[in-house]
Design a protein around this motif. Structure first.
Motif, PDB file in Angstrom:
ATOM      1  N   LEU A   1    -119.128-105.250 -31.939  1.00  0.00           N
ATOM      2  CA  LEU A   1    -117.767-105.755 -31.782  1.00  0.00           C
ATOM      3  C   LEU A   1    -117.079-105.143 -30.568  1.00  0.00           C
ATOM      4  CD1 LEU A   1    -116.830-105.161 -35.528  1.00  0.00           C
ATOM      5  CD2 LEU A   1    -117.134-107.427 -34.495  1.00  0.00           C
ATOM      6  N   SER A   2    -116.492-105.992 -29.738  1.00  0.00           N
ATOM      7  CA  SER A   2    -115.622-105.439 -28.712  1.00  0.00           C
ATOM      8  C   SER A   2    -114.383-104.904 -29.435  1.00  0.00           C
ATOM      9  CB  SER A   2    -115.262-106.492 -27.671  1.00  0.00           C
ATOM     10  OG  SER A   2    -114.743-107.632 -28.298  1.00  0.00           O
ATOM     11  N   ILE A   3    -113.638-104.050 -28.735  1.00  0.00           N
ATOM     12  CA  ILE A   3    -112.595-103.298 -29.434  1.00  0.00           C
ATOM     13  C   ILE A   3    -111.559-104.203 -30.107  1.00  0.00           C
ATOM     14  CG2 ILE A   3    -110.688-101.691 -29.055  1.00  0.00           C
ATOM     15  CD1 ILE A   3    -112.610-100.178 -27.137  1.00  0.00           C
ATOM     16  N   ASP A   4    -111.200-105.318 -29.440  1.00  0.00           N
ATOM     17  CA  ASP A   4    -110.227-106.240 -30.061  1.00  0.00           C
ATOM     18  C   ASP A   4    -110.746-106.760 -31.409  1.00  0.00           C
ATOM     19  OD1 ASP A   4    -112.222-107.399 -28.480  1.00  0.00           O
ATOM     20  OD2 ASP A   4    -111.101-109.254 -28.182  1.00  0.00           O
ATOM     21  N   CYS A   5    -112.039-107.116 -31.444  1.00  0.00           N
ATOM     22  CA  CYS A   5    -112.618-107.642 -32.690  1.00  0.00           C
ATOM     23  C   CYS A   5    -112.846-106.531 -33.713  1.00  0.00           C
ATOM     24  CB  CYS A   5    -113.933-108.358 -32.403  1.00  0.00           C
ATOM     25  SG  CYS A   5    -113.734-109.811 -31.356  1.00  0.00           S
ATOM     26  N   LEU A   6    -113.144-105.341 -33.195  1.00  0.00           N
ATOM     27  CA  LEU A   6    -113.362-104.207 -34.098  1.00  0.00           C
ATOM     28  C   LEU A   6    -112.069-103.870 -34.849  1.00  0.00           C
ATOM     29  CD1 LEU A   6    -115.633-101.225 -33.461  1.00  0.00           C
ATOM     30  CD2 LEU A   6    -113.339-100.758 -34.288  1.00  0.00           C
TER      31      LEU A   6
ATOM     32  N   PHE B   1    -119.511 -96.102 -34.232  1.00  0.00           N
ATOM     33  CA  PHE B   1    -120.605 -95.884 -33.283  1.00  0.00           C
ATOM     34  C   PHE B   1    -120.277 -96.643 -32.014  1.00  0.00           C
ATOM     35  CE2 PHE B   1    -122.542 -95.468 -37.460  1.00  0.00           C
ATOM     36  CZ  PHE B   1    -123.202 -94.260 -37.330  1.00  0.00           C
ATOM     37  N   GLY B   2    -120.779 -96.141 -30.885  1.00  0.00           N
ATOM     38  CA  GLY B   2    -120.523 -96.824 -29.627  1.00  0.00           C
ATOM     39  C   GLY B   2    -121.824 -97.273 -28.973  1.00  0.00           C
ATOM     40  N   VAL B   3    -121.779 -98.443 -28.380  1.00  0.00           N
ATOM     41  CA  VAL B   3    -122.893 -98.929 -27.567  1.00  0.00           C
ATOM     42  C   VAL B   3    -122.330 -99.036 -26.146  1.00  0.00           C
ATOM     43  CG1 VAL B   3    -124.652-100.714 -27.289  1.00  0.00           C
ATOM     44  CG2 VAL B   3    -123.652-100.286 -29.548  1.00  0.00           C
ATOM     45  N   PRO B   4    -122.652 -98.052 -25.276  1.00  0.00           N
ATOM     46  CA  PRO B   4    -121.978 -97.990 -23.976  1.00  0.00           C
ATOM     47  C   PRO B   4    -122.513 -99.019 -22.991  1.00  0.00           C
ATOM     48  CG  PRO B   4    -123.621 -96.267 -24.116  1.00  0.00           C
ATOM     49  CD  PRO B   4    -123.628 -96.965 -25.450  1.00  0.00           C
ATOM     50  N   GLN B   5    -121.736 -99.277 -21.965  1.00  0.00           N
ATOM     51  CA  GLN B   5    -122.130-100.158 -20.877  1.00  0.00           C
ATOM     52  C   GLN B   5    -123.379 -99.616 -20.194  1.00  0.00           C
ATOM     53  OE1 GLN B   5    -121.644-103.365 -19.654  1.00  0.00           O
ATOM     54  NE2 GLN B   5    -119.487-102.874 -19.314  1.00  0.00           N
ATOM     55  N   ALA B   6    -123.376 -98.305 -19.919  1.00  0.00           N
ATOM     56  CA  ALA B   6    -124.486 -97.676 -19.201  1.00  0.00           C
ATOM     57  C   ALA B   6    -124.833 -96.342 -19.848  1.00  0.00           C
ATOM     58  CB  ALA B   6    -124.075 -97.458 -17.747  1.00  0.00           C
TER      59      ALA B   6
ATOM     60  N   LEU C   1    -119.101 -99.217 -38.098  1.00  0.00           N
ATOM     61  CA  LEU C   1    -118.804-100.279 -37.145  1.00  0.00           C
ATOM     62  C   LEU C   1    -119.343 -99.904 -35.762  1.00  0.00           C
ATOM     63  CD1 LEU C   1    -115.100-101.212 -38.092  1.00  0.00           C
ATOM     64  CD2 LEU C   1    -117.184-102.503 -38.643  1.00  0.00           C
ATOM     65  N   PHE C   2    -119.803-100.923 -35.032  1.00  0.00           N
ATOM     66  CA  PHE C   2    -120.407-100.718 -33.719  1.00  0.00           C
ATOM     67  C   PHE C   2    -119.503-101.284 -32.635  1.00  0.00           C
ATOM     68  CE2 PHE C   2    -123.736-100.942 -36.872  1.00  0.00           C
ATOM     69  CZ  PHE C   2    -124.617 -99.937 -36.510  1.00  0.00           C
ATOM     70  N   ALA C   3    -119.024-100.407 -31.747  1.00  0.00           N
ATOM     71  CA  ALA C   3    -118.135-100.844 -30.667  1.00  0.00           C
ATOM     72  C   ALA C   3    -118.935-101.099 -29.398  1.00  0.00           C
ATOM     73  CB  ALA C   3    -117.079 -99.774 -30.408  1.00  0.00           C
ATOM     74  N   VAL C   4    -118.678-102.257 -28.774  1.00  0.00           N
ATOM     75  CA  VAL C   4    -119.327-102.582 -27.496  1.00  0.00           C
ATOM     76  C   VAL C   4    -118.249-102.927 -26.460  1.00  0.00           C
ATOM     77  CG1 VAL C   4    -121.453-103.442 -28.572  1.00  0.00           C
ATOM     78  CG2 VAL C   4    -119.609-105.051 -28.075  1.00  0.00           C
ATOM     79  N   PRO C   5    -118.598-102.808 -25.176  1.00  0.00           N
ATOM     80  CA  PRO C   5    -117.630-103.149 -24.134  1.00  0.00           C
ATOM     81  C   PRO C   5    -117.324-104.648 -24.141  1.00  0.00           C
ATOM     82  CG  PRO C   5    -119.490-101.906 -23.234  1.00  0.00           C
ATOM     83  CD  PRO C   5    -119.862-102.307 -24.620  1.00  0.00           C
ATOM     84  N   GLY C   6    -116.210-104.998 -23.496  1.00  0.00           N
ATOM     85  CA  GLY C   6    -115.859-106.408 -23.350  1.00  0.00           C
ATOM     86  C   GLY C   6    -114.701-106.799 -24.238  1.00  0.00           C
ATOM     87  N   SER C   7    -114.454-108.111 -24.292  1.00  0.00           N
ATOM     88  CA  SER C   7    -113.450-108.595 -25.234  1.00  0.00           C
ATOM     89  C   SER C   7    -113.965-109.881 -25.870  1.00  0.00           C
ATOM     90  CB  SER C   7    -112.108-108.823 -24.533  1.00  0.00           C
ATOM     91  OG  SER C   7    -112.210-109.934 -23.681  1.00  0.00           O
ATOM     92  N   LYS C   8    -113.490-110.156 -27.073  1.00  0.00           N
ATOM     93  CA  LYS C   8    -113.915-111.310 -27.870  1.00  0.00           C
ATOM     94  C   LYS C   8    -115.424-111.319 -28.138  1.00  0.00           C
ATOM     95  CE  LYS C   8    -109.920-113.987 -27.636  1.00  0.00           C
ATOM     96  NZ  LYS C   8    -109.118-112.724 -27.572  1.00  0.00           N
ATOM     97  N   VAL C   9    -116.034-110.138 -28.163  1.00  0.00           N
ATOM     98  CA  VAL C   9    -117.466-110.067 -28.474  1.00  0.00           C
ATOM     99  C   VAL C   9    -117.629-109.805 -29.968  1.00  0.00           C
ATOM    100  CG1 VAL C   9    -119.666-108.915 -28.002  1.00  0.00           C
ATOM    101  CG2 VAL C   9    -117.926-109.088 -26.196  1.00  0.00           C
ATOM    102  N   ARG C  10    -118.382-110.684 -30.616  1.00  0.00           N
ATOM    103  CA  ARG C  10    -118.662-110.537 -32.044  1.00  0.00           C
ATOM    104  C   ARG C  10    -120.094-111.007 -32.250  1.00  0.00           C
ATOM    105  NH1 ARG C  10    -115.725-109.982 -36.732  1.00  0.00           N
ATOM    106  NH2 ARG C  10    -116.673-110.997 -38.518  1.00  0.00           N
ATOM    107  N   ARG C  11    -121.039-110.108 -31.964  1.00  0.00           N
ATOM    108  CA  ARG C  11    -122.458-110.452 -31.914  1.00  0.00           C
ATOM    109  C   ARG C  11    -123.125-109.952 -33.188  1.00  0.00           C
ATOM    110  NH1 ARG C  11    -123.894-107.145 -27.579  1.00  0.00           N
ATOM    111  NH2 ARG C  11    -122.560-108.355 -26.212  1.00  0.00           N
ATOM    112  N   GLU C  12    -123.610-110.853 -34.007  1.00  0.00           N
ATOM    113  CA  GLU C  12    -124.206-110.421 -35.270  1.00  0.00           C
ATOM    114  C   GLU C  12    -125.468-109.611 -35.015  1.00  0.00           C
ATOM    115  OE1 GLU C  12    -125.241-113.477 -38.234  1.00  0.00           O
ATOM    116  OE2 GLU C  12    -124.358-112.125 -39.719  1.00  0.00           O
TER     117      GLU C  12
END
Ligand code: PBG
Ligand code: ZN
Length: 347
Positions: free
Chosen positions: A56-61, A79-84, A35-46
């Protein structure tokens, strides 16, 4: 004694008998879902190259982990996809880093699911490399400290297992030492022991984590795909250094390595069915050339036959769903139907 006394087809007559004599089995319990974690909320980007998989943002993850658990999948690999990103990959070991936060959230919301974390710096480095670069070369010993820091930060966040992925010499030893020194002597290490320099990771970098290297490549640390003896040496060293589980990656083109590894070491063995393997099957299915579900189950089954104890795969959810409906079908046959045709009369 051969034919006609021996007819191997007798044991292939129907699914019940084929099932009885089947040598290997595939079930949801064999899968780890990346699973790929990204910053934000309600993000679910295929992820375009991995349809059915998302950033996936953490809530969706957390929701995704709940679904995986409900399907009988015992573990996720984060896995993480960081902001910066920066030159030191400092986001990789930050207490409030994306993976560290994701681990806390999942462990809190989905007790019972095993959370495995990928230990590498490439997603956090401006240049996309797995550790510290010096004069265009991945500096082994400087990078060891970085890997130890990453692993420790994952442990402190509550990771259930760390998975060092950088193919550095001595990384398992360095991480084991650091974990033990901080009281994490019971935290298992799954070593990406025989990780080959493969083009099959392209979809992961290009679209999964967006961390393509800005110069050079990874062939000074990942393995040359012509080699098999060397893979055994890598695995042997990782075991000596304290690996609890060893891994071969990728899976499909490398089943000879998987077979050899199981034969030679009798260690718990993982395979990573990587992004390019998923993308190939998906593309062929989309073109109408291959049956997606059938080819997926065949590929995963053959990984088990080669010797894998479990499989890290982007197919985990779909495969778990299918296997569950197969099982339900099989048990309903047993309950509802008359006995299978008498074998003696089957021609
Ligand atoms: C390392 C890592 C990679 C993959 C998983 N962990 C890439 C690499 O280091 O070369 C690739 C997985 C895939 O292609 O599915 N962070
Ligand atoms: Zn890496």
């Amino acid at each position: 004694m051969g034919f006609p006394a021996q007819r191997l087809r007798r044991l292939r007559t129907n699914e019940s008998i084929r099932g009885l004599v089947r040598e290997n089995h595939l079930s949801a319990g064999n899968f780890v879902l990346p699973l790929f974690a990204v910053p934000g909320s309600k993000v679910r980007r295929e992820i375009a190259a991995l349809p059915g998989n998302y950033q996936l943002s953490i809530d969706c993850l957390v929701e995704e982990a709940v679904e995986a658990r409900a399907l009988g999948i015992p573990a996720i690999l984060l896995f993480g996809v960081p902001q910066a990103r920066d030159e030191l990959g400092s986001g990789s070991y930050a207490e409030d880093g994306i993976v560290q936060e994701a681990v806390r959230a999942v462990k809190h919301a989905v007790p019972g699911i095993l959370v495995i974390t990928d230990v590498c710096a490439c997603e956090y480095m401006t240049n996309g490399h797995c550790g510290i670069m010096k004069d265009g070369y991945l500096d082994n010993d400087l990078s060891l400290d970085l890997m130890s820091k990453i692993a420790l930060s994952h442990a402190e966040a509550g990771s259930d297992m760390v998975a060092p992925a950088a193919m550095l010499d001595g990384q398992i030893q360095a991480i084991r030492k650091t974990l033990d020194a901080h009281g994490f002597h019971n935290l298992p290490i799954m070593a990406y022991s025989a990780k080959f320099a493969s083009s099959l990771y392209d979809p992961f970098f290009k679209e999964g984590t967006q961390s393509v290297v800005s110069f050079g490549d990874k062939r000074t640390h990942q393995m040359d795909f012509f080699n098999s003896d060397e893979a055994m040496r890598e695995i042997a060293l990782d075991i000596e250094e304290g690996a609890d589980i060893v891994m071969v990656k990728p899976a499909l083109f490398y089943l000879d390595i998987v077979y050899r590894a199981k034969q030679e070491f009798q260690m718990p063995l993982a395979v990573y069915d990587v992004s390019g393997e998923y993308a190939m099957i998906d593309a062929a299915a989309r073109m109408g050339r291959l049956d997606r579900d059938a080819i997926m189950l065949e590929a995963l089954s053959c990984m088990k036959r080669a010797g894998a104890d479990f499989i890290i795969t982007y197919f985990a959810k779909r495969a778990a769903e299918l296997l569950r409906s197969h099982e339900q079908l099989a048990s309903s046959h047993v309950e509802d139907k008359a006995p299978e045709p008498r074998l003696a009369t089957v021609r």
